[in-house]
Scaffold this motif. Structure first.
Motif, short mmCIF file in Angstrom:
data_model
loop_
_atom_site.label_atom_id
_atom_site.label_comp_id
_atom_site.label_asym_id
_atom_site.label_seq_id
_atom_site.Cartn_x
_atom_site.Cartn_y
_atom_site.Cartn_z
N PRO A 1 0.82 -1.23 0.00
CA PRO A 1 0.00 0.00 0.00
C PRO A 1 0.85 1.28 0.00
N ARG A 2 1.94 1.27 0.79
CA ARG A 2 2.83 2.42 0.83
C ARG A 2 3.54 2.62 -0.51
N ALA A 3 4.02 1.53 -1.12
CA ALA A 3 4.68 1.62 -2.43
C ALA A 3 3.72 2.17 -3.48
N ASP A 4 2.47 1.70 -3.47
CA ASP A 4 1.48 2.19 -4.44
C ASP A 4 1.16 3.66 -4.21
N GLN A 5 1.11 4.07 -2.94
CA GLN A 5 0.83 5.46 -2.62
C GLN A 5 1.93 6.38 -3.16
N ILE A 6 3.18 5.95 -2.98
CA ILE A 6 4.31 6.76 -3.48
C ILE A 6 4.29 6.80 -5.00
N ARG A 7 3.99 5.68 -5.62
CA ARG A 7 3.95 5.66 -7.09
C ARG A 7 2.86 6.60 -7.59
N ALA A 8 1.70 6.62 -6.90
CA ALA A 8 0.63 7.52 -7.30
C ALA A 8 1.08 8.98 -7.18
N GLU A 9 1.85 9.28 -6.13
CA GLU A 9 2.35 10.64 -5.97
C GLU A 9 3.34 10.99 -7.09
N LEU A 10 4.20 10.04 -7.46
CA LEU A 10 5.13 10.27 -8.57
C LEU A 10 4.37 10.47 -9.87
N ASP A 11 3.32 9.67 -10.08
CA ASP A 11 2.50 9.83 -11.29
C ASP A 11 1.90 11.23 -11.34
N ALA A 12 1.42 11.71 -10.18
CA ALA A 12 0.81 13.03 -10.14
C ALA A 12 1.82 14.12 -10.48
N ARG A 13 3.09 13.86 -10.22
CA ARG A 13 4.14 14.83 -10.56
C ARG A 13 4.65 14.66 -11.98
N GLY A 14 4.08 13.71 -12.70
CA GLY A 14 4.52 13.48 -14.09
C GLY A 14 5.78 12.67 -14.18
N ILE A 15 6.02 11.82 -13.19
CA ILE A 15 7.23 10.99 -13.17
C ILE A 15 6.85 9.55 -13.49
N GLN A 16 7.52 8.99 -14.48
CA GLN A 16 7.31 7.58 -14.83
C GLN A 16 8.45 6.75 -14.26
N VAL A 17 8.11 5.77 -13.44
CA VAL A 17 9.11 4.90 -12.81
C VAL A 17 9.10 3.55 -13.53
N THR A 18 10.28 3.06 -13.88
CA THR A 18 10.42 1.75 -14.52
C THR A 18 11.31 0.89 -13.63
N ASP A 19 10.79 -0.28 -13.24
CA ASP A 19 11.57 -1.20 -12.41
C ASP A 19 12.41 -2.11 -13.30
N THR A 20 13.72 -2.15 -13.06
CA THR A 20 14.64 -2.99 -13.82
C THR A 20 15.41 -3.89 -12.86
N PRO A 21 16.07 -4.93 -13.38
CA PRO A 21 16.88 -5.79 -12.50
C PRO A 21 17.96 -5.03 -11.75
N GLU A 22 18.42 -3.90 -12.32
CA GLU A 22 19.46 -3.11 -11.67
C GLU A 22 18.89 -2.09 -10.69
N GLY A 23 17.57 -2.02 -10.63
CA GLY A 23 16.94 -1.03 -9.75
C GLY A 23 16.01 -0.12 -10.55
N PRO A 24 15.24 0.73 -9.87
CA PRO A 24 14.28 1.59 -10.58
C PRO A 24 14.97 2.73 -11.32
N THR A 25 14.39 3.11 -12.45
CA THR A 25 14.81 4.31 -13.16
C THR A 25 13.58 5.21 -13.31
N TRP A 26 13.80 6.50 -13.52
CA TRP A 26 12.66 7.39 -13.68
C TRP A 26 12.94 8.42 -14.76
N GLN A 27 11.83 8.93 -15.30
CA GLN A 27 11.91 9.98 -16.31
C GLN A 27 10.64 10.81 -16.26
N LEU A 28 10.69 12.00 -16.82
CA LEU A 28 9.49 12.84 -16.90
C LEU A 28 8.59 12.33 -18.02
N ARG A 29 7.30 12.33 -17.77
CA ARG A 29 6.34 11.93 -18.81
C ARG A 29 6.26 13.02 -19.86
#
Length: 487
Positions: free
Chosen positions: A459-487
């Motif tokens: 629930p906490r992870a989903d809440q943070i992801r929703a906050e990132l989405d609201a800021r226009g941030i796209q998070v991609t989970d990779t084997p090396e760890g998460p990466t992010w970029q602006l939408r």
């Protein structure tokens, strides 16, 4: 400055940089155009931005050009083969429209993309379907001269009759066989032999069909470019452009059939120019691969078409380019900063050629010489961009000198710097536009989400992801760890 540097270009015929010497008062230039069975993708459009750069360079040097770009609306078989279904017919069946409707729809889409990218219109856009009678006459001439043989599947060019076959690709016959995108054709003497005319299979009636001495059918794919270029530019012309893939097969076959037809012992075209691929991941973009992004996809995501043009010009045309979200973000940010810096200099003087550029101070003259040297050195657009940005930061260059330099550079780059509205570029922010505090806050949120996932606090992870989405941030989970970029 009226003459400037000698224009030199990389000629694929010989793989060397050569001086460009026009053969007459008007330089004939032919560019392989689209097969209009689907939307053009970003990789397709690189070839036309490059051809536009060549046009602008010639205009800059005061060289008049007659430019022809063909529209392939018949004759291009699936997988670039000599047999099988025509791409236009396959598209018509898929979309439940007529071949004519398919051709008109996707031709308009192509023209829309050309206009969006500020590509100078060609003098002619001939449709292949309008030149089929001339193609039949051309093939009949080759047959009369002994360059062909006939099979039930059609009329084929006998490459053994051409001692210089494959010279453009720099491949001997065996190597050419390995490189060619060919399929097995019963009775064909060599894998390099190619269809001039594709005869209908018994019992199967094509939608696109013409009567010919070899039966009802359609012209081979390679035939149209030879016929239309000779019809509109004359038997010999100076420049032929296209993607690097054409260097290994299509253009090789164009040369073989054209020089056999002309039979005058002269090279058909003097300069062959090829742009490299645009890569998406590890593979080149291709319509057949599916899922290749279009220019419309970029604009819908908030990017300006000029940002894509800038992205292409930021790499040399003979280098492969990797298309990534980060790269197009950076191009949009660079264009935004460039336009903001140039806006106070408007209006810009109307400059299209070197002769029209007359700076009023030594520093601007030196900068103009750098721009001219860059375009003259095999169309080095990255150096033009660098010279322009340096000139805008140089306190020794007057405002009038800067106006001249911006107009001169954009005559070659075609970014529309005289008219681009900064508001049109405000639709999307790039990572480079974030303040240090904003970037730090995003990194903290991404780290907090990663920790929540480790603790299986979904629930906490989903809440943070929703906050990132609201800021226009796209998070991609990779084997090396998460990466992010602006939408």
């Amino acid at each position: 400055m009226t003459n400037g540097h000698q224009l030199r270009l990389y000629n694929s015929l010989g793989r060397r940089v050569e001086d460009f010497i026009p053969s007459g008062d008007v330089t004939g230039m032919y560019s392989c155009g689209p097969t209009v069975y689907a939307y053009p993708h970003l990789g397709n459009m690189r070839a036309y931005v490059f051809a536009d750069t060549v046009r602008r360079a010639l205009r800059w040097k005061g060289i008049r050009v007659r430019h022809v770009v063909n529209i392939t609306d018949v004759g291009h078989a699936v997988s670039d083969a000599d047999t099988g279904e025509d791409k236009m017919e396959v598209a018509a069946a898929r979309e439940r429209r007529s071949v004519l409707e398919i051709a008109e729809f996707y031709t308009r889409a192509f023209f829309d993309d050309l206009a969006a990218l500020n590509i100078l219109p060609a003098d002619e856009y001939p449709r292949a379907s309008a030149y089929v009678p001339q193609m039949i006459e051309f093939a009949a001439t080759l047959q009369a001269r002994g360059y062909t043989y006939q099979l039930p599947s059609g009329l084929y060019f006998d490459t053994a009759k051409d001692s210089r076959y494959g010279e453009l690709a720099q491949l001997h016959a065996e190597g050419q066989r390995e490189a060619a995108r060919v399929e097995q054709v019963e009775g064909r003497r060599r894998k390099t032999d190619f269809a001039l005319w594709r005869t209908e299979e018994p019992g199967r009636r094509r939608v696109l069909r013409w009567d010919s001495p070899w039966g009802w059918g359609t012209p081979g794919w390679h035939l149209e470019c030879s016929v239309m270029s000779i019809a509109l530019l004359g038997p010999h012309f100076d420049i032929h452009t296209g993607g690097i893939d054409h260097r290994e097969l299509h253009h090789v076959n164009e040369i073989a059939q054209s020089e056999a037809f002309l039979a005058d012992g002269q090279p058909w075209v003097r300069y062959w120019l090829h742009n490299e691929f645009l890569q998406l991941g590890a593979a080149k973009m291709a319509k057949s691969a599916g899922g290749a992004p279009r220019l419309a996809d970029l604009t819908e995501a908030g990017y300006h078409p000029a940002a894509f043009r800038l992205f292409l010009l930021g790499g040399h045309y003979r280098s492969q380019l990797d298309f990534t979200p980060a790269a197009i973000d950076a191009a949009q940010a660079t264009l935004r900063r460039l336009v903001a810096r140039i806006q106070p200099l408007r209006p810009l003087p109307p400059i299209e050629s070197l002769a029209a550029a007359t700076p009023d101070d030594p520093a601007a003259t030196a900068a103009l010489d750098l721009i001219d040297a860059a375009i003259s050195a095999d169309f080095n657009t990255p150096k033009i961009l660098a010279a322009l940005q340096d000139a805008l930061r140089d306190p020794a260059i007057t405002v009038a000198g800067q106006r001249t330099l911006v107009a001169a550079a954009d005559a070659l780059l075609g970014l529309g710097l005289a008219i681009l509205d900064p508001a049109e570029l405000a639709g999307r922010r790039a990572v480079e536009d974030l303040t240090e505090a904003e970037g730090h806050a995003i990194e903290q949120l991404v780290a907090a989400r990663t920790q929540a996932r480790k603790e299986r606090d979904w629930p906490r992870a989903d809440q943070i992801r929703a906050e990132l989405d609201a800021r226009g941030i796209q998070v991609t989970d990779t084997p090396e760890g998460p990466t992010w970029q602006l939408r």
